[in-house]
Write a protein that holds these residues in place. Structure first.
Motif, PDB file in Angstrom:
ATOM      1  N   LEU A 196      98.634  18.086  24.989  1.00 17.63           N
ATOM      2  CA  LEU A 196      98.037  17.015  24.174  1.00 17.63           C
ATOM      3  C   LEU A 196      98.871  16.695  22.937  1.00 17.63           C
TER       4      LEU A 196
ATOM      5  N   ASP B 280      92.509  19.701  21.011  1.00 14.31           N
ATOM      6  CA  ASP B 280      91.708  19.199  22.118  1.00 14.31           C
ATOM      7  C   ASP B 280      90.401  18.661  21.544  1.00 14.31           C
TER       8      ASP B 280
ATOM      9  N   ARG C 210      87.963  17.388  22.857  1.00 12.53           N
ATOM     10  CA  ARG C 210      86.737  17.595  23.639  1.00 12.53           C
ATOM     11  C   ARG C 210      85.974  18.791  23.081  1.00 12.53           C
TER      12      ARG C 210
ATOM     13  N   TYR D  20      91.906   8.566  17.043  1.00 12.53           N
ATOM     14  CA  TYR D  20      91.734   9.625  18.044  1.00 12.53           C
ATOM     15  C   TYR D  20      90.277   9.853  18.441  1.00 12.53           C
TER      16      TYR D  20
ATOM     17  N   GLN E 290      89.385   9.889  22.013  1.00 14.38           N
ATOM     18  CA  GLN E 290      89.545  11.085  22.837  1.00 14.38           C
ATOM     19  C   GLN E 290      88.314  11.997  22.807  1.00 14.38           C
TER      20      GLN E 290
END
Ligand SMILES: [Cu+2]
Length: 355
Positions: A194, A204, A206, A325, A328
């Motif tokens: 990433l 990350d 997530r 971002y 994401q």
């Protein structure tokens, strides 16, 4: 100019020595003594051994004395005191052995130079002596290794629950630091795939824990509180070096390392101790990692705990600085991400419930 004179001086000295050697050769030829097993330079060489020994010892002692302050920086961490004790104990033991063996080595070369008619004594072995020089060093080294191992276990063992966690990442050619953020105190997951020009740490998004992570341009740590450095490298081998804290640990790509320590002097206290108002602690790289290696330097500030907490609370999160971002972040977590990253004011109770 000065260097040229030194080089010229050395060249002249070599020419003089060579001339002296030629003269002594010629004299021995005239005297007929050149037929002997040992030439006339036998005595000179034996003497030079002693000169060399005294010269190099003098240089070594002078250097150790004159530059002492440059290689023994004041210590500013808990374990650093122990590391220093270990270092100086090892230095004392090996130093004494080094000096004694070298004196013997050079003295024997001089004392037992070739002499007409002298014969070497045949002395095949001595069991007692061999036992002595095997057992004594083995015991001493075992002691040193085990105390060293204890120190190593101390700095690499589990950090305490409330330790401050700071991630430090080396890359060509700088250091980056990431803090877990004040809302959850947990570093978000990362993935090297990433990594891009902005997401330097490969965060990350997530992972909910990443929303409040922040990356300041200088590193801060509190005084008197355990700090766990989580170390990684993005490209090649680097090595985290905090000389005043006696912290040194390799940063290895693909293999995270860590080091825990407790700072005992704030930047202000060290400035007072050194009587240098300009003084700053630095994180540097001590692994030759490429042509920009020298520039891998990051300022490190040691604060009083209260100041540290204040500084931490003032730092903008990475996500707040890079709102693009948010795409994401999984749809269902975007609201939470906005609140945790400080983009929007949110209900604290609501936030706690969703963590
Ligand atoms: Cu480096």
């Amino acid at each position: 100019m000065f260097q040229f004179i030194i080089v010229l001086g050395i060249v002249l000295l070599l020419v003089i020595l060579y001339t002296l050697f030629r003269i002594s050769r010629l004299v021995s030829v005239v005297k007929g003594s050149d037929k002997k097993v040992a030439s006339g330079s036998n005595k000179v060489n034996a003497g030079l051994f002693i000169v060399f020994m005294i010269g190099t010892f003098a240089l070594m002692f002078w250097y150790s004395w004159a530059y002492f302050d440059d290689y023994t920086l004041p210590v500013a961490s808990d374990h650093g005191v122990w590391t220093d004790t270990l270092f100086w104990t090892t230095m004392a033991v090996t130093g004494v052995v080094f000096i004694v063996t070298n004196i013997l080595l050079f003295w024997f070369s001089y004392a037992y130079q070739h002499k007409e008619g002298a014969k070497a004594k045949f002395y095949p072995d001595n069991t007692k002596l061999e036992l002595l020089w095997t057992v004594v060093p083995a015991l001493v080294l075992t002691g040193l290794v085990f105390t060293g191992l204890q120190a190593w276990n101390d700095i690499t063992s589990e950090a305490s629950e409330d330790a401050e966690i700071v991630e430090i990442m080396g890359y060509q050619f700088a250091w980056g630091v990431r803090y877990p953020g004040v809302k959850d105190n947990t570093l978000g997951e990362y993935n090297y795939q990433l990594i891009d020009a902005v997401n330097q740490f490969g965060m990350d998004l997530r992972d909910k824990n990443s929303y409040d992570d922040f990356m300041p341009i200088e590193m801060h740590i509190p005084k008197g509180k355990e700090v766990l450095l989580k170390i990684r490298a993005r490209d090649v081998l680097h090595s985290v070096f905090l000389p005043h804290f006696r912290v040194k640990m390799d940063a290895v790509p693909g293999m995270p390392t860590h080091f825990k320590f407790t700072a005992t002097k704030t930047t202000a206290e060290m400035r007072a101790e050194l009587e240098d108002p300009e003084f700053d602690y630095f994180v540097t790289c001590t692994e030759i990692c490429g042509k920009g290696h020298f520039s891998m330097k990051m300022k490190l500030v040691v604060d009083e705990p209260a100041d540290y907490e204040k500084w931490k609370a003032e730092q903008p999160t990475w996500l707040k600085l890079n709102p693009d971002y948010l795409t994401q972040v999984p749809e269902e977590n975007r609201e939470l991400a906005k609140i945790k990253s400080g983009m929007i004011e949110g209900d604290d109770n609501n936030l706690k419930a969703s963590l």
